[in-house]
Enzyme design. Structure first.
Site, PDB file in Angstrom:
ATOM      1  CD  GLU A 112      -2.971  -0.689  -0.172  1.00 14.81           C
ATOM      2  OE1 GLU A 112      -3.067   0.466  -0.612  1.00 14.81           O
ATOM      3  OE2 GLU A 112      -3.541  -1.650  -0.706  1.00 14.81           O
TER       4      GLU A 112
ATOM      5  CG  ASP B 278      -8.175   5.347  -4.066  1.00  7.58           C
ATOM      6  OD1 ASP B 278      -9.344   5.439  -4.518  1.00  7.58           O
ATOM      7  OD2 ASP B 278      -7.360   4.508  -4.483  1.00  7.58           O
TER       8      ASP B 278
ATOM      9  CE1 TYR C 140      -6.782   3.456  -0.607  1.00  4.86           C
ATOM     10  CE2 TYR C 140      -4.471   3.354   0.066  1.00  4.86           C
ATOM     11  CZ  TYR C 140      -5.517   2.884  -0.710  1.00  4.86           C
ATOM     12  OH  TYR C 140      -5.325   1.832  -1.547  1.00  4.86           O
TER      13      TYR C 140
END
Length: 307
Positions: A48, A151, A133
């Site tokens: 991520e 996002d 996020y």
DNA sequence: GTCCCGATAT
DNA sequence: ATATCGGGAC
């Protein structure tokens, strides 16, 4: 009217059908990425953080190399910060601060939490470099226990499909309303896949067989405008560019004097000129504040090194 | 030259 | 609220 029901009015009445269409579309066929094959929170977090700044196809090799070198959070926690930052630069992963955050997050897990990962977004948010996020992404993909991620892909999809106004709080509410409760893993994968392959900047509704065409406001009106993105300062000649050069050079050289460094990052470097020692000192001092570089005097001569 | 992209610090 | 943070793809 409550805030909740206002969010609901953005969505079609048959939300269940909307949800089911997307999940089926995703499960039928989607791009394959190695991090979709793991539920290890450390491996997910690394993917991520890398994906936040780098196109997915370039992340694959870096992700494998990174995990090859530091297979667990404890391994990363025990690494030298300088090595992690140098790795980041060698793999052209951009923002070096994120290497530092990742290293720090691994240290938090290892030293402060006995190697135990928080299993919900609130706990994950306490880790360095993990914002809303990333917290929801890791909670979803590692533990199937997150809320809807928001996002820019998701914003674009919601903006187009359901005419959601360009407002962060509203995006949050609608995204959350739309997610089937308890299915964050498949849902967040699916909606970001949709934003990536069907509803990108230039949409490919029919080519990608977008499952939401029958509900989509943009598909109906032909207006595929996306939410405004802030305009970019140019990179060429920016301080970012020179910071990048400094970190790259210090990854290859244990330590460098200021003037050596200066001459190697810009041809027009002159110690007493406009872009001379004073300018370089400023950059290095910011890099030092960021915890990436240290500068100390050696024989009355300032030298810089990666930290 | 434009686009991508979330988190932190202030 | 806003500035800052990289570097490759196109």
């Amino acid at each position: 009217m409550t805030e909740q029901s206002e969010a609901a009015t953005q969505l079609p009445a048959d939300v269940d059908a909307v949800q089911q269409a997307l999940v089926e579309w995703y499960e039928d066929d989607h791009r394959s990425f190695p991090w979709r094959e793991t539920e290890d929170p450390y491996e997910i977090l690394v993917s991520e953080v890398m994906s936040q700044q780098t196109q997915l196809n370039r992340v694959v090799d870096a992700w494998r190399d990174f995990l090859d070198r530091w297979p667990t959070a404890a391994d990363l926690a025990g690494a030298d910060r300088a090595d992690v930052v140098a790795f980041w630069t060698d793999h052209s992963l951009g923002y070096n601060n994120r290497a530092k955050y990742l290293h720090e997050a691994a240290r938090q897990i290892t030293d402060e939490r006995g190697g135990e990962w928080p299993r919900d977004p609130e706990g994950l948010s306490e880790l360095m470099g993990v914002g809303p996020y990333t917290a929801n992404a890791v909670a979803s993909f590692a533990f199937d226990n997150g809320d809807a991620v928001v996002d820019t892909n998701v914003k674009r999809v919601l903006y187009r499909a359901f005419d959601v106004p360009d407002d962060d709080d509203t995006f949050e509410r609608v995204a959350s309303e739309l997610m089937p409760a308890g299915s964050s893993r498949v849902w967040n994968n699916a909606i970001m896949e949709l934003g990536g392959v069907a509803c990108g900047k230039t949409p490919d509704c029919d080519g990608a067989a977008c499952p939401w065409r029958e509900w989509c406001h943009a598909y109906r009106t032909g207006d595929f405008t996306a939410p405004d993105v802030p305009e970019q300062p140019s990179f060429e000649g920016s301080r970012r560019q020179f910071r990048g050069r400094i970190v790259r050079l210090l990854g290859d050289n244990e330590e460098m004097t200021l003037d050596t460094l200066g001459h190697r990052i810009r041809v027009d470097y002159t110690p007493d000129g406009d872009h001379g020692r004073e300018w370089l000192r400023g950059l290095l001092s910011d890099l030092a504040d960021d915890g990436l570089v240290s500068v100390d005097e050696r024989d009355g001569n300032p030298v810089a090194r990666l930290r």
